[in-house]
Scaffold this motif. Sequence first.
Motif, PDB file in Angstrom:
ATOM      1  N   TYR A 182     -38.882  10.204  87.776  1.00  9.58           N
ATOM      2  CA  TYR A 182     -38.512  11.498  88.377  1.00  9.58           C
ATOM      3  C   TYR A 182     -37.003  11.708  88.294  1.00  9.58           C
ATOM      4  O   TYR A 182     -36.237  10.738  88.218  1.00  9.58           O
ATOM      5  N   PRO A 183     -36.559  12.971  88.329  1.00 11.73           N
ATOM      6  CA  PRO A 183     -35.117  13.256  88.178  1.00 11.73           C
ATOM      7  C   PRO A 183     -34.279  12.558  89.258  1.00 11.73           C
ATOM      8  O   PRO A 183     -34.744  12.352  90.384  1.00 11.73           O
ATOM      9  N   GLU A 184     -33.041  12.235  88.925  1.00 10.28           N
ATOM     10  CA  GLU A 184     -32.128  11.559  89.866  1.00 10.28           C
ATOM     11  C   GLU A 184     -31.971  12.379  91.140  1.00 10.28           C
ATOM     12  O   GLU A 184     -31.975  11.845  92.254  1.00 10.28           O
ATOM     13  N   ALA A 185     -31.893  13.700  90.992  1.00  9.96           N
ATOM     14  CA  ALA A 185     -31.730  14.561  92.188  1.00  9.96           C
ATOM     15  C   ALA A 185     -32.920  14.396  93.128  1.00  9.96           C
ATOM     16  O   ALA A 185     -32.776  14.413  94.366  1.00  9.96           O
ATOM     17  N   MET A 186     -34.102  14.182  92.555  1.00  4.59           N
ATOM     18  CA  MET A 186     -35.311  14.014  93.389  1.00  4.59           C
ATOM     19  C   MET A 186     -35.302  12.634  94.048  1.00  4.59           C
ATOM     20  O   MET A 186     -35.680  12.488  95.212  1.00  4.59           O
ATOM     21  N   ARG A 187     -34.785  11.662  93.332  1.00  3.70           N
ATOM     22  CA  ARG A 187     -34.699  10.315  93.903  1.00  3.70           C
ATOM     23  C   ARG A 187     -33.693  10.288  95.062  1.00  3.70           C
ATOM     24  O   ARG A 187     -33.901   9.634  96.085  1.00  3.70           O
ATOM     25  N   ASP A 188     -32.622  11.087  94.920  1.00  2.13           N
ATOM     26  CA  ASP A 188     -31.660  11.217  96.029  1.00  2.13           C
ATOM     27  C   ASP A 188     -32.334  11.857  97.244  1.00  2.13           C
ATOM     28  O   ASP A 188     -32.140  11.433  98.388  1.00  2.13           O
ATOM     29  N   GLN A 189     -33.148  12.882  96.969  1.00  4.88           N
ATOM     30  CA  GLN A 189     -33.893  13.546  98.043  1.00  4.88           C
ATOM     31  C   GLN A 189     -34.835  12.560  98.731  1.00  4.88           C
ATOM     32  O   GLN A 189     -34.942  12.531  99.957  1.00  4.88           O
ATOM     33  N   VAL A 190     -35.492  11.731  97.954  1.00  3.95           N
ATOM     34  CA  VAL A 190     -36.425  10.742  98.524  1.00  3.95           C
ATOM     35  C   VAL A 190     -35.671   9.806  99.468  1.00  3.95           C
ATOM     36  O   VAL A 190     -36.135   9.515 100.576  1.00  3.95           O
ATOM     37  N   ARG A 191     -34.475   9.367  99.062  1.00  5.04           N
ATOM     38  CA  ARG A 191     -33.687   8.474  99.930  1.00  5.04           C
ATOM     39  C   ARG A 191     -33.376   9.160 101.261  1.00  5.04           C
ATOM     40  O   ARG A 191     -33.522   8.576 102.336  1.00  5.04           O
ATOM     41  N   ARG A 192     -33.009  10.468 101.170  1.00  5.76           N
ATOM     42  CA  ARG A 192     -32.667  11.200 102.404  1.00  5.76           C
ATOM     43  C   ARG A 192     -33.918  11.434 103.259  1.00  5.76           C
ATOM     44  O   ARG A 192     -33.884  11.230 104.474  1.00  5.76           O
ATOM     45  N   VAL A 193     -35.015  11.795 102.604  1.00  5.26           N
ATOM     46  CA  VAL A 193     -36.242  12.104 103.366  1.00  5.26           C
ATOM     47  C   VAL A 193     -36.824  10.843 103.998  1.00  5.26           C
ATOM     48  O   VAL A 193     -37.400  10.900 105.085  1.00  5.26           O
ATOM     49  N   ARG A 194     -36.634   9.690 103.362  1.00  4.03           N
ATOM     50  CA  ARG A 194     -37.096   8.441 103.990  1.00  4.03           C
ATOM     51  C   ARG A 194     -36.384   8.242 105.333  1.00  4.03           C
ATOM     52  O   ARG A 194     -37.004   7.880 106.336  1.00  4.03           O
ATOM     53  N   GLU A 195     -35.089   8.536 105.357  1.00  8.11           N
ATOM     54  CA  GLU A 195     -34.331   8.411 106.621  1.00  8.11           C
ATOM     55  C   GLU A 195     -34.860   9.427 107.655  1.00  8.11           C
ATOM     56  O   GLU A 195     -35.072   9.096 108.819  1.00  8.11           O
ATOM     57  N   VAL A 196     -35.068  10.656 107.206  1.00  8.47           N
ATOM     58  CA  VAL A 196     -35.538  11.723 108.118  1.00  8.47           C
ATOM     59  C   VAL A 196     -36.906  11.372 108.694  1.00  8.47           C
ATOM     60  O   VAL A 196     -37.121  11.441 109.908  1.00  8.47           O
ATOM     61  N   VAL A 197     -37.844  10.970 107.849  1.00  8.79           N
ATOM     62  CA  VAL A 197     -39.220  10.710 108.295  1.00  8.79           C
ATOM     63  C   VAL A 197     -39.264   9.471 109.193  1.00  8.79           C
ATOM     64  O   VAL A 197     -39.955   9.464 110.217  1.00  8.79           O
ATOM     65  N   ALA A 198     -38.473   8.443 108.860  1.00  9.42           N
ATOM     66  CA  ALA A 198     -38.424   7.259 109.727  1.00  9.42           C
ATOM     67  C   ALA A 198     -37.906   7.650 111.108  1.00  9.42           C
ATOM     68  O   ALA A 198     -38.489   7.270 112.137  1.00  9.42           O
ATOM     69  N   GLY A 199     -36.846   8.459 111.140  1.00 12.05           N
ATOM     70  CA  GLY A 199     -36.275   8.876 112.423  1.00 12.05           C
ATOM     71  C   GLY A 199     -37.246   9.719 113.231  1.00 12.05           C
ATOM     72  O   GLY A 199     -37.374   9.550 114.455  1.00 12.05           O
ATOM     73  N   LEU A 200     -37.994  10.596 112.569  1.00 14.15           N
ATOM     74  CA  LEU A 200     -38.914  11.485 113.293  1.00 14.15           C
ATOM     75  C   LEU A 200     -40.112  10.730 113.851  1.00 14.15           C
ATOM     76  O   LEU A 200     -40.686  11.132 114.860  1.00 14.15           O
ATOM     77  N   HIS A 201     -40.497   9.629 113.210  1.00 17.17           N
ATOM     78  CA  HIS A 201     -41.611   8.844 113.773  1.00 17.17           C
ATOM     79  C   HIS A 201     -41.281   8.375 115.190  1.00 17.17           C
ATOM     80  O   HIS A 201     -42.156   8.322 116.044  1.00 17.17           O
ATOM     81  N   ALA A 202     -40.005   8.103 115.463  1.00 16.76           N
ATOM     82  CA  ALA A 202     -39.616   7.628 116.805  1.00 16.76           C
ATOM     83  C   ALA A 202     -39.877   8.686 117.871  1.00 16.76           C
ATOM     84  O   ALA A 202     -40.037   8.372 119.055  1.00 16.76           O
ATOM     85  N   GLU A 203     -39.961   9.956 117.454  1.00 16.08           N
ATOM     86  CA  GLU A 203     -40.194  11.039 118.419  1.00 16.08           C
ATOM     87  C   GLU A 203     -41.627  11.000 118.962  1.00 16.08           C
ATOM     88  O   GLU A 203     -41.891  11.484 120.060  1.00 16.08           O
ATOM     89  N   LEU A 204     -42.573  10.444 118.203  1.00 13.82           N
ATOM     90  CA  LEU A 204     -43.973  10.469 118.670  1.00 13.82           C
ATOM     91  C   LEU A 204     -44.166   9.594 119.913  1.00 13.82           C
ATOM     92  O   LEU A 204     -44.688  10.081 120.913  1.00 13.82           O
TER      93      LEU A 204
END
Length: 238
Positions: A10-32
Amino acid sequence: MSSSRTLQDYPEAMRDQVRRVREVVAGLHAELPRYELVVWTAGNVSQRVRHPQVADGSQDLFVIKPSGVSYDELTAELMVVCTLDGQLLDGTRAPSSDTAAHAYTYRHMPHVGGVVHTHSTYATAWAARGEPIPCVLTMMADEFGGPIPVGPFAVIGDDSIGRGIVDTLSGSRSPAVLMANHGPFTIGPDARAAVKAAVMCEEVARTVHISLQLGEPTPLDASHIDSLYERYQNVYGQ
Ligand SMILES: O=C(CO)[C@@H](O)[C@H](O)COP(=O)(O)O
């Protein structure tokens, strides 16, 4: 199942997005657990990662939690990446057991960027009764634009839950559906919006349940629901 492709395809820009979204999704799990929407390892959060060169969404990915991992162990590195057909693309652990439901929702609702599932007590109690939560609060009009609907009973393991989510929400302003005998699933333009919908769903499920213990709550007039929804969605907090 694992995809024949890897994240490197996948494009580098998408891989950068994946790195950022992994942080976002991990953080949001703590809200549950913070909002007491889950116990043990129940529930899950995901967010879509859009492919920058394929506008129809068919090559998008999504990030979701690994299955059965304790919430206090969930880190960005542990988040797994899946293709929209629900196959594991990147990760060291098996993806959530609800991956097929999240994947189906992303495939059939291109505007959806986040999906959340909880077993929050009051919303799940309404789901056990198979009864929609009536729109009797301005807070419901604001966030859900009407009643919170009930989806069909569906057994985990194939597209059944996802199909029930999409079939129920496609005709509704609500970002939440109470899957019968199971619990709430919520959607949003991103995972944070879907988590908010899950928090608000549990709040109104509790309040309306308590109201019903005191008597018959008074439904809101449809014109008021529409005006409240338009204000909240388009003006509030802008
Ligand atoms: O409702 C279900 C399974 O029916 C899930 O919410 C599980 O409770 C959590 O599964 P994982 O995401 O940990 O696989």
